[in-house]
Design a protein around this motif. Structure first.
Motif, PDB file in Angstrom:
ATOM      1  N   ASP A   1       8.878 -53.887  -0.807  1.00 52.43           N
ATOM      2  CA  ASP A   1       8.387 -52.562  -0.443  1.00 52.43           C
ATOM      3  C   ASP A   1       7.186 -52.236  -1.308  1.00 52.43           C
ATOM      4  O   ASP A   1       7.209 -52.482  -2.520  1.00 52.43           O
ATOM      5  CB  ASP A   1       9.435 -51.476  -0.705  1.00 52.43           C
ATOM      6  N   LEU A   2       6.154 -51.675  -0.713  1.00 50.09           N
ATOM      7  CA  LEU A   2       5.120 -50.988  -1.465  1.00 50.09           C
ATOM      8  C   LEU A   2       5.354 -49.501  -1.262  1.00 50.09           C
ATOM      9  O   LEU A   2       5.531 -49.045  -0.124  1.00 50.09           O
ATOM     10  CB  LEU A   2       3.725 -51.404  -1.005  1.00 50.09           C
ATOM     11  N   VAL A   3       5.393 -48.753  -2.362  1.00 49.50           N
ATOM     12  CA  VAL A   3       5.852 -47.369  -2.340  1.00 49.50           C
ATOM     13  C   VAL A   3       4.724 -46.444  -2.783  1.00 49.50           C
ATOM     14  O   VAL A   3       4.087 -46.683  -3.824  1.00 49.50           O
ATOM     15  CB  VAL A   3       7.066 -47.170  -3.262  1.00 49.50           C
ATOM     16  N   LEU A   4       4.489 -45.373  -2.024  1.00 45.59           N
ATOM     17  CA  LEU A   4       3.502 -44.365  -2.378  1.00 45.59           C
ATOM     18  C   LEU A   4       4.139 -43.309  -3.284  1.00 45.59           C
ATOM     19  O   LEU A   4       5.368 -43.200  -3.363  1.00 45.59           O
ATOM     20  CB  LEU A   4       2.949 -43.703  -1.120  1.00 45.59           C
ATOM     21  N   PRO A   5       3.324 -42.523  -3.985  1.00 45.32           N
ATOM     22  CA  PRO A   5       3.872 -41.493  -4.879  1.00 45.32           C
ATOM     23  C   PRO A   5       4.806 -40.505  -4.186  1.00 45.32           C
ATOM     24  O   PRO A   5       5.716 -39.956  -4.823  1.00 45.32           O
ATOM     25  CB  PRO A   5       2.618 -40.801  -5.413  1.00 45.32           C
ATOM     26  N   ASP A   6       4.606 -40.260  -2.880  1.00 42.30           N
ATOM     27  CA  ASP A   6       5.484 -39.319  -2.170  1.00 42.30           C
ATOM     28  C   ASP A   6       6.804 -39.947  -1.751  1.00 42.30           C
ATOM     29  O   ASP A   6       7.635 -39.289  -1.111  1.00 42.30           O
ATOM     30  CB  ASP A   6       4.766 -38.724  -0.953  1.00 42.30           C
ATOM     31  N   GLY A   7       7.018 -41.228  -2.099  1.00 47.70           N
ATOM     32  CA  GLY A   7       8.271 -41.898  -1.791  1.00 47.70           C
ATOM     33  C   GLY A   7       8.263 -42.694  -0.509  1.00 47.70           C
ATOM     34  O   GLY A   7       9.191 -43.468  -0.261  1.00 47.70           O
TER      35      GLY A   7
ATOM     36  N   THR B   1      16.134 -51.624   9.759  1.00 45.57           N
ATOM     37  CA  THR B   1      15.354 -52.852   9.855  1.00 45.57           C
ATOM     38  C   THR B   1      15.147 -53.582   8.535  1.00 45.57           C
ATOM     39  O   THR B   1      14.835 -54.770   8.549  1.00 45.57           O
ATOM     40  CB  THR B   1      13.956 -52.560  10.446  1.00 45.57           C
ATOM     41  N   CYS B   2      15.315 -52.899   7.387  1.00 42.38           N
ATOM     42  CA  CYS B   2      14.922 -53.535   6.122  1.00 42.38           C
ATOM     43  C   CYS B   2      16.092 -54.090   5.319  1.00 42.38           C
ATOM     44  O   CYS B   2      15.905 -54.973   4.491  1.00 42.38           O
ATOM     45  CB  CYS B   2      14.125 -52.560   5.266  1.00 42.38           C
TER      46      CYS B   2
ATOM     47  N   SER C   1       7.416 -45.688   1.999  1.00 37.78           N
ATOM     48  CA  SER C   1       7.241 -47.105   1.704  1.00 37.78           C
ATOM     49  C   SER C   1       7.147 -47.899   2.997  1.00 37.78           C
ATOM     50  O   SER C   1       7.560 -47.442   4.066  1.00 37.78           O
ATOM     51  CB  SER C   1       8.411 -47.626   0.857  1.00 37.78           C
ATOM     52  N   ARG C   2       6.604 -49.088   2.876  1.00 38.15           N
ATOM     53  CA  ARG C   2       6.547 -50.030   3.984  1.00 38.15           C
ATOM     54  C   ARG C   2       6.898 -51.407   3.449  1.00 38.15           C
ATOM     55  O   ARG C   2       6.642 -51.726   2.288  1.00 38.15           O
ATOM     56  CB  ARG C   2       5.161 -50.066   4.637  1.00 38.15           C
ATOM     57  N   GLN C   3       7.471 -52.233   4.336  1.00 31.57           N
ATOM     58  CA  GLN C   3       7.892 -53.572   3.952  1.00 31.57           C
ATOM     59  C   GLN C   3       6.812 -54.585   4.337  1.00 31.57           C
ATOM     60  O   GLN C   3       6.262 -54.520   5.442  1.00 31.57           O
ATOM     61  CB  GLN C   3       9.199 -53.950   4.646  1.00 31.57           C
ATOM     62  N   TYR C   4       6.560 -55.517   3.431  1.00 30.77           N
ATOM     63  CA  TYR C   4       5.592 -56.577   3.680  1.00 30.77           C
ATOM     64  C   TYR C   4       6.199 -57.913   3.253  1.00 30.77           C
ATOM     65  O   TYR C   4       6.753 -58.032   2.158  1.00 30.77           O
ATOM     66  CB  TYR C   4       4.288 -56.308   2.930  1.00 30.77           C
ATOM     67  N   SER C   5       6.079 -58.903   4.114  1.00 31.39           N
ATOM     68  CA  SER C   5       6.657 -60.218   3.839  1.00 31.39           C
ATOM     69  C   SER C   5       5.855 -60.943   2.767  1.00 31.39           C
ATOM     70  O   SER C   5       4.618 -60.903   2.752  1.00 31.39           O
ATOM     71  CB  SER C   5       6.668 -61.063   5.115  1.00 31.39           C
ATOM     72  N   LEU C   6       6.573 -61.627   1.876  1.00 32.78           N
ATOM     73  CA  LEU C   6       5.923 -62.474   0.896  1.00 32.78           C
ATOM     74  C   LEU C   6       5.510 -63.778   1.566  1.00 32.78           C
ATOM     75  O   LEU C   6       6.311 -64.401   2.278  1.00 32.78           O
ATOM     76  CB  LEU C   6       6.864 -62.744  -0.273  1.00 32.78           C
TER      77      LEU C   6
END
Length: 317
Positions: free
Chosen positions: A45-51, A270-271, A53-58
């Motif tokens: 997850d990459l998370v923004l200050p407002d909480g 989904t995550c 987030s979105r998932q990105y595959s390694l």
């Protein structure tokens, strides 16, 4: 029980455009320490200050724990997260990272067929290297709207005749009826891409052995189910609480309102972040993470979307 996992600050140490609308980022821990181990199919997850987030595959080298590599497609019609990363994730910028986690792991098999659509190549790329290192037979079929928008095409050329690059602009839609016509009992199929591709592959493999197809989704499937939800009880064995989950409210919301800490991310099934052990009762699985065997076992459930088939569930919370 998903109550904690690594949350750290990472710095963008490299950035490059690898296809039209796709940026590749290399992320390293700001404190210089090694990142957690991961396996092909994992995402962060990459998370923004407002909480949010979105998932990105390694999609990098599993042996390199100095950096994580992700590739991000800018989605003009999305909710702005990918656009912000494209604009602001410059070298030296810092971001909050959570994870990694995986529900799309590569199972051992003598033979694989990988099917990628667009940015869906990202979780499959490390799988190709693992399959290759294991000595397994494998093929990759990779489709996209046009070649210029397809990430990692140059990197994939090292595999030569084991890959088929098929841009829709040149060849039309992927010929799934050709690739999936004859079931092969010893073959596992891994597929990731846009929802139309996933559904087409699911339809084209209905005559394959159960469990042959493994897919990963990052968005929920629209449902035409008009089932009316009923209230049920959840007993939290570790917290000594019995709670009522009303219609229209998730288990996750009710548990949090009771003061029990549990991680979640997508809140759409989904995550896999909110995966919770089930001690008693039968869940009504509504996620897009567990496979058929895992659902039948009823050992875990995603409490952000799933409900109950029984009047009470006992959860290990």
């Amino acid at each position: 029980m998903a109550t904690s996992e690594l949350t750290t600050t990472v710095e963008v140490v490299s950035r490059r455009m690898i296809a039209s609308g796709v940026v590749e980022l290399l992320l390293a821990r700001e404190d210089g320490r090694a990142l957690p181990m991961w396996s092909p199919g994992a995402h962060i997850d990459l998370v923004l200050p407002d909480g949010t987030s979105r998932q990105y595959s390694l999609c990098g080298d599993v042996g390199d724990l100095r950096t994580y590599r992700v590739a991000i497609l800018e989605e003009p019609d999305g909710r702005g997260f990918s656009r912000r990363l494209h604009q602001e994730a410059v070298v030296g910028s810092t971001w909050t990272l959570r994870g990694p986690r995986s529900h799309f792991e590569l199972a051992a098999s003598p033979d694989y067929l990988f099917i990628a659509g667009g940015i869906g190549i990202t979780p499959l790329l490390p799988m190709l290297h693992q399959a290759d290192a294991s000595g397994a037979r494998w093929k990759l079929v990779y489709g996209g709207r046009r070649r210029a928008s397809m990430a990692f095409v140059d990197e994939l050329e090292q595999f030569e005749d084991r890959i088929t690059i098929s841009p829709e602009s040149d060849h039309g839609l992927l010929p799934l009826d050709v690739w999936l016509a004859d079931p092969r009992p010893d073959t596992l199929i891994y597929c990731c891409g846009p929802e139309p591709l996933l559904r087409a592959v699911e339809d084209a493999t209905r005559h394959w052995p159960p469990g042959a197809l493994r897919v990963e989704r990052f968005s929920p499937v629209p449902s035409d189910d008009d089932t009316v939800d009923s209230p049920f009880e959840v007993e939290l064995a570790m917290s000594d609480l019995v709670l009522t989950v009303p219609a229209g409210k998730s288990v996750l919301d009710v548990v949090r309102e009771a003061g029990v800490r549990i991680l979640s991310s997508c809140q759409a099934g989904t995550c896999g972040t909110c995966e919770t052990p089930v001690i008693e009762g039968v869940p009504d699985h509504r996620d897009f993470v567990l496979n058929a065997d895992e659902r039948a076992a009823n050992d875990y459930m995603m409490i952000c979307v799933s409900r109950a088939c029984t009047r009470r569930l006992v959860l290990d919370l």
